[in-house]
Design an enzyme around this catalytic site. Structure first.
Site, mmCIF file in Angstrom:
data_model
loop_
_atom_site.group_PDB
_atom_site.id
_atom_site.type_symbol
_atom_site.label_atom_id
_atom_site.label_comp_id
_atom_site.label_asym_id
_atom_site.label_seq_id
_atom_site.Cartn_x
_atom_site.Cartn_y
_atom_site.Cartn_z
ATOM 1 N N HIS A 180 0.990 -1.410 -0.023
ATOM 2 C CA HIS A 180 -0.101 -0.304 0.211
ATOM 3 C C HIS A 180 0.915 1.370 -0.102
ATOM 4 C CE1 HIS A 180 -3.503 2.396 2.459
ATOM 5 N NE2 HIS A 180 -3.309 2.570 0.842
ATOM 6 N N HIS B 230 -0.981 10.573 -2.794
ATOM 7 C CA HIS B 230 -1.781 10.311 -2.515
ATOM 8 C C HIS B 230 -3.852 11.307 -1.766
ATOM 9 C CE1 HIS B 230 -5.545 9.148 -0.004
ATOM 10 N NE2 HIS B 230 -5.384 8.010 0.059
ATOM 11 N N ASP C 136 -1.502 5.997 -6.209
ATOM 12 C CA ASP C 136 -2.327 6.865 -6.237
ATOM 13 C C ASP C 136 -1.542 7.794 -6.831
ATOM 14 O OD1 ASP C 136 -4.146 5.731 -4.083
ATOM 15 O OD2 ASP C 136 -2.060 6.472 -3.312
#
Length: 252
Positions: free
Chosen positions: A17, A62, A49
């Site tokens: 992540h 992000h 992201d």
């Protein structure tokens, strides 16, 4: 037919992540160093992201603003790549999407299109790497725009929030035909265990997804015992901030 993104890789999937951040060492999430650390730990999948800078570069970041990561209150969309690179220099370095795809050819990227302005560029950038990219977004519109821009290449994909909400309703109502329609063209369901009081992940959802040829990936899980329990339930992938520990516990 299984997408190449899911072929030839370890199962269960461990998705790092935002890379493998180490704030205590000055390595921020989604930074070049965080991606490199995930790669060094053996991660085959990195979740990241996508935003776009004021001068048109797609970067892995992000938040809408820089406030949490660098302390600058400005939006990513209002800052140039050069300015962003300067702020991220001591935090592991900023990575553009193009750089990440080129510098880490062994990594399979799970890309969340955060900004509408980034969607078409993301699609064009990943077109030559479609076999190792999954495109997703909370916005189904952003996701579809990115997929259209990648055409005729076909990255893997996971649905946005609107589709997932409908799918949860379909599963709760026992409407398998509706659920199957919602999963058409989808390679993985990337979901939390719960959304508020609503349980998203259920044995029925896992079973129906598998019957439709769709994997189930759960985010964001950092407890090793819970990871093991989810894999026992039939979950195919774990999105985690602790990719190194997850790889040791689940795949080795």
């Amino acid at each position: 037919m299984t997408h190449p993104y899911l072929l030839g890789a370890t199962h269960p999937r461990v998705l790092a992540h935002r890379g493998l951040a180490a704030p205590q060492d000055g390595v921020a999430e989604n930074s070049f160093a965080a991606i490199a650390a995930a790669h060094a730990a053996g991660a085959e999948y990195v979740e990241s992201d996508c935003h776009v800078t004021s001068d048109g570069h797609v970067v892995l970041f992000h938040d809408d603003t820089l406030a949490r990561v660098t302390g600058d209150p400005r939006a990513v969309a209002d800052i140039t790549l050069r300015e962003l690179a300067q702020q991220m220099e001591e935090l592991g370095g900023i990575a553009t999407l193009g750089q990440a795809l080129d510098m880490f050819p062994d990594i399979r990227f799970n890309l969340d299109v955060k900004a509408e302005a980034a969607a078409e560029q993301v699609g064009r950038l990943v077109a030559g790497h479609a076999g190792r990219v999954l495109l997703t977004s909370f916005s189904d519109d952003h996701r579809r725009r990115a997929l259209t821009a990648a055409s005729p290449a076909l990255p893997a994909t996971s649905p946005g929030a609107r589709t997932l909400t409908r799918l949860v309703v379909a599963v709760a109502l026992g409407s398998r035909p509706w659920a199957r329609r919602l999963m058409r063209g989808v390679d993985a369901l990337q979901i939390p265990e719960r959304q508020g009081r609503i349980r998203v992940l259920t044995p029925r959802l896992i079973r129906w997804a598998h019957n439709a040829g769709v994997e189930v990936h759960v985010w964001t899980v950092n407890d090793i015992s819970r990871m093991r329990e989810l894999v026992e339930m039939g979950v195919d992938g774990i999105v985690t901030d602790r990719a190194d520990a997850a790889l040791e516990a689940l795949t080795r």
